[in-house]
Write an enzyme that holds these catalytic residues in place. Structure first.
Site: not given
Ligand code: OAD
Ligand code: ZN
Length: 266
Positions: A108, A126, A134, A174, A177, A214, A238-239, A256
């Site tokens: 993501q 994402h 473009c 672009c 175009c 998350s 995940n912590p 991680t």
């Molecule tokens: P979140 O910010 O929702 O979650 C981050 C996760 O990483 C949490 O569960 C933390 O506990 C964990 N975390 C923090 N530090 C860590 C470490 N050192 N090692 C391992 N885990 C750790 O982020 P995402 O789940 O990626 O969407 O969020 C999903 C989507 O929501 C993103 O892609 C973005 C956002 O809106 C778009 O951009 C469309």
């Molecule tokens: Zn273009």
């Protein structure tokens, strides 16, 4: 013997029995590279309303109302992206691919760090902020992290107030175009990318590493459930506990960047 030795051992033994491992990663994997996550304290959605800043319409409204707030935030994010490099977690995943075990990284994250670490089959559901798309002909262009940041910073410095017309002046043009291009990231309400490929990888893996996410943003959050239903073992690192508790086979409550190198060593 270190912390969570049994869980690390169990994860290592699952991976060594597996031929087709998939990763599903989120912002936590890049946290140790200095890129803030979204929902942890200090993260983007802790500081801004995702409905305001996470949608294209909301972002443009913010540009009208809160332009002076956005420039320092943008510069702060540029600084974080510029200073970041793949961390030991990313590098362990590249190693796992070289060992012939890891086949697909579904992420993501749009920060390009899995690719920079050396993984070759990366599905970015994402998008990727260092790729431009473009608005008119859909042509994409990979700009590269450092040149992209250098260019945007130069343009930003010449702008006093980051309003709507200023933000369009940041856009690249672009080559095909001559229309305006935008960063190829997925905002809320927009179509996720490469989902058929991501689902196929989830259905065909024999183990899935669910890393630093998350698990609250759909449709990406379906992928571990899909993998589990297809018979894969689910390893969560995940912590903090995430939304996948009911499908998790092994849970390692560590960062991680610490857990993955330990799993590889085992
Ligand atoms: P979140 O910010 O929702 O979650 C981050 C996760 O990483 C949490 O569960 C933390 O506990 C964990 N975390 C923090 N530090 C860590 C470490 N050192 N090692 C391992 N885990 C750790 O982020 P995402 O789940 O990626 O969407 O969020 C999903 C989507 O929501 C993103 O892609 C973005 C956002 O809106 C778009 O951009 C469309
Ligand atoms: Zn273009």
């Amino acid at each position: 013997m270190g912390k969570w030795h049994d869980e690390i051992d169990e994860a290592a033994s699952i991976l060594s029995r597996s031929k087709k491992v998939a990763v599903m990663s989120g912002a936590g994997v890049s946290a140790e590279s200095g890129i803030p996550t979204f929902r942890d304290a200090g993260g983007l959605w802790d500081r801004m309303d995702p409905l305001e800043a996470g949608t294209t319409g909301g972002l443009f409204a913010q540009l009208e109302q809160n332009a002076e707030k956005l420039k320092p935030l943008l510069i702060e994010l540029l600084d974080a992206f510029e200073a970041s490099d793949p961390n030991p977690g990313h590098l362990a995943l590249a190693e796992l691919e070289k060992m012939g075990i890891l086949k697909t990284v579904i992420t993501q994250n749009f920060d390009n760090l899995h690719r920079e670490a050396g993984n070759t089959n990366v599905i970015e559901v994402h998008g990727n902020v260092f790729r431009a798309r473009c608005l008119s002909c859909d042509q994409t262009e990979i700009i590269g992290r450092k040149p992209f940041i250098k260019e945007i910073r130069k343009k930003l410095e010449s702008i006093t107030i980051l309003d709507f017309s200023a933000i369009t002046s940041l856009a690249s043009i672009c080559k095909k175009c001559s229309s305006v291009m935008r960063p190829d990231v997925v905002m809320f309400g927009e179509q996720v990318q490469e989902m058929p490929e991501a689902f196929l990888a989830a259905q065909n893996c024999d183990a899935m590493l669910v890393l630093g996410t998350s698990g609250v943003v759909y449709p990406a959050a379906y992928l571990p459930v899909e993998a589990k239903n297809a018979g894969a073992s689910i390893i969560v690192i995940n912590p903090k506990e995430n939304a996948f508790g009911s499908v998790t086979d092994v849970y390692i409550p560590m960062k991680t960047g610490e857990a993955l190198p330990a799993v590889l060593k085992h």
